[in-house]
Design a protein around this motif. Structure first.
Motif, PDB file in Angstrom:
ATOM      1  N   GLU A  48       0.822  -1.215   0.000  1.00 57.16           N
ATOM      2  CA  GLU A  48       0.000   0.000   0.000  1.00 57.16           C
ATOM      3  C   GLU A  48       0.854   1.262   0.000  1.00 57.16           C
ATOM      4  OE1 GLU A  48      -3.256   0.248  -0.156  1.00 57.16           O
ATOM      5  OE2 GLU A  48      -3.793  -1.872   0.009  1.00 57.16           O
ATOM      6  N   THR A  49       2.174   1.107   0.165  1.00 56.85           N
ATOM      7  CA  THR A  49       3.053   2.263   0.269  1.00 56.85           C
ATOM      8  C   THR A  49       3.890   2.411  -0.998  1.00 56.85           C
ATOM      9  OG1 THR A  49       4.768   0.934   1.333  1.00 56.85           O
ATOM     10  CG2 THR A  49       3.202   2.041   2.768  1.00 56.85           C
ATOM     11  N   ALA A  50       4.570   3.540  -1.102  1.00 63.52           N
ATOM     12  CA  ALA A  50       5.424   3.780  -2.269  1.00 63.52           C
ATOM     13  C   ALA A  50       6.587   2.799  -2.271  1.00 63.52           C
ATOM     14  CB  ALA A  50       5.956   5.215  -2.240  1.00 63.52           C
ATOM     15  N   ASP A  54      10.328   0.622   1.390  1.00 59.84           N
ATOM     16  CA  ASP A  54      11.097  -0.557   1.804  1.00 59.84           C
ATOM     17  C   ASP A  54      11.457  -1.374   0.569  1.00 59.84           C
ATOM     18  OD1 ASP A  54      12.278  -2.701   3.019  1.00 59.84           O
ATOM     19  OD2 ASP A  54      10.485  -3.405   4.086  1.00 59.84           O
ATOM     20  N   PRO A  55      12.423  -0.903  -0.235  1.00 60.08           N
ATOM     21  CA  PRO A  55      12.771  -1.635  -1.453  1.00 60.08           C
ATOM     22  C   PRO A  55      13.286  -3.042  -1.184  1.00 60.08           C
ATOM     23  CG  PRO A  55      14.366   0.110  -1.010  1.00 60.08           C
ATOM     24  CD  PRO A  55      13.209   0.332  -0.089  1.00 60.08           C
ATOM     25  N   PRO A 151       4.451  -6.324  22.290  1.00 65.26           N
ATOM     26  CA  PRO A 151       4.990  -7.018  21.111  1.00 65.26           C
ATOM     27  C   PRO A 151       5.522  -6.018  20.099  1.00 65.26           C
ATOM     28  CG  PRO A 151       2.606  -6.930  20.983  1.00 65.26           C
ATOM     29  CD  PRO A 151       2.982  -6.347  22.325  1.00 65.26           C
ATOM     30  N   LEU A 152       6.592  -6.353  19.441  1.00 65.48           N
ATOM     31  CA  LEU A 152       7.132  -5.512  18.381  1.00 65.48           C
ATOM     32  C   LEU A 152       8.073  -6.340  17.513  1.00 65.48           C
ATOM     33  CD1 LEU A 152       9.931  -3.057  19.642  1.00 65.48           C
ATOM     34  CD2 LEU A 152       9.296  -5.171  20.795  1.00 65.48           C
ATOM     35  N   SER A 153       8.360  -5.804  16.337  1.00 68.69           N
ATOM     36  CA  SER A 153       9.295  -6.442  15.415  1.00 68.69           C
ATOM     37  C   SER A 153      10.371  -5.437  15.047  1.00 68.69           C
ATOM     38  CB  SER A 153       8.582  -6.918  14.148  1.00 68.69           C
ATOM     39  OG  SER A 153       7.580  -7.856  14.443  1.00 68.69           O
ATOM     40  N   PHE A 154      11.509  -5.959  14.643  1.00 69.28           N
ATOM     41  CA  PHE A 154      12.617  -5.127  14.187  1.00 69.28           C
ATOM     42  C   PHE A 154      13.141  -5.710  12.883  1.00 69.28           C
ATOM     43  CE2 PHE A 154      17.203  -4.772  13.715  1.00 69.28           C
ATOM     44  CZ  PHE A 154      17.398  -3.393  13.735  1.00 69.28           C
ATOM     45  N   GLN A 155      13.417  -4.832  11.923  1.00 69.16           N
ATOM     46  CA  GLN A 155      13.952  -5.281  10.634  1.00 69.16           C
ATOM     47  C   GLN A 155      15.098  -4.376  10.222  1.00 69.16           C
ATOM     48  OE1 GLN A 155      11.740  -4.349   7.106  1.00 69.16           O
ATOM     49  NE2 GLN A 155      12.404  -6.177   6.032  1.00 69.16           N
TER      50      GLN A 155
END
Length: 227
Positions: A48-50, A54-55, A151-155
């Motif tokens: 949904e984003t450009a 996040d290429p 809760p959370l995620s990291f990338q």
């Protein structure tokens, strides 16, 4: 047509390509998310984003579908005569947990994703690796100021300029608040000559992962060798 309308049209076309390719492969969106190493809500958010958001994430989706980045985001061009099936294709290779931590290194820039009623909230952060955890510094009233147990995620990821190869690592876990002595030691590490964006000597959040996954993105040449 405004730029916003053009971007919306390009995103809608990319979502159609994903749906069509999933139908061709006989996989669901959940299957695609698993192959790309991301949660289904993040896959939906990503489409949904450009593309510039996040290429690396889009490249993982493309590789999971057996497409190039350009084929996913711009559409498939006809290959030159005699070249069908002889073009290098992206491929995903799973990283071991040790390889994931090696790629994260000691520090860098990544993203945290937090649950939200309307979808995940994604925030860029500077991070430090502390043992087999990741820590980041934020203001007490900022979006990233998680409570202990949240809760959370990291990338984090790295991709070359031509979007041909790279890697992506995902940590899924819960937030912790370091003790004051731990926070002081982290402040000292962060202040040792490294550029740091964000408030100094305020609040540290630790990402304690219960799942660490990663993918290396390479290409398979026409002879079948992975680069």
């Amino acid at each position: 047509m405004t730029k916003h309308q053009q971007d919306a049209g390009a995103q809608a076309a990319m979502r159609r390509r994903i749906t069509e390719r999933c139908d061709q492969l006989g996989i669901s969106r959940e299957d695609l998310a698993a192959k790309a190493g991301m949660a289904p809500p993040y896959l939906s958010y990503l489409t949904e984003t450009a593309p510039g958001f996040d290429p690396a994430g889009l490249l993982r989706v493309a590789a999971a579908l057996g497409l190039s980045y350009q084929e996913l985001t711009e559409g498939r061009a006809d290959a030159a005569p005699g070249q069908q099936g002889r073009v290098a294709r992206p491929a995903l290779v799973r990283l071991t947990e040790e390889e994931c931590w090696e790629r994260l290194g000691g520090h860098g820039v990544g993203r945290i994703a937090l649950p939200d009623a309307e979808g995940p909230t994604v925030v860029p952060v500077n991070y430090l690796v502390d043992g087999h955890t990741v820590v980041y510094r934020t203001a007490p009233d900022a979006v990233g100021a998680c409570a202990a147990g949240d809760p959370l995620s990291f990338q984090a990821d790295r991709v070359d300029e031509q979007l041909r190869n790279g890697w992506s690592v995902l940590l899924v876990g819960t937030a912790e608040r370091p003790t004051p002595p731990e926070a002081a030691a982290l402040d000292d590490r962060a202040d040792q000559g490294r550029p740091w964006v964000g408030p100094a000597r305020q609040l540290w959040i630790r990402v304690r992962p219960h799942r660490v996954t990663g993918r290396r993105i390479g290409t398979v040449d026409p002879s079948g060798h992975l680069a």
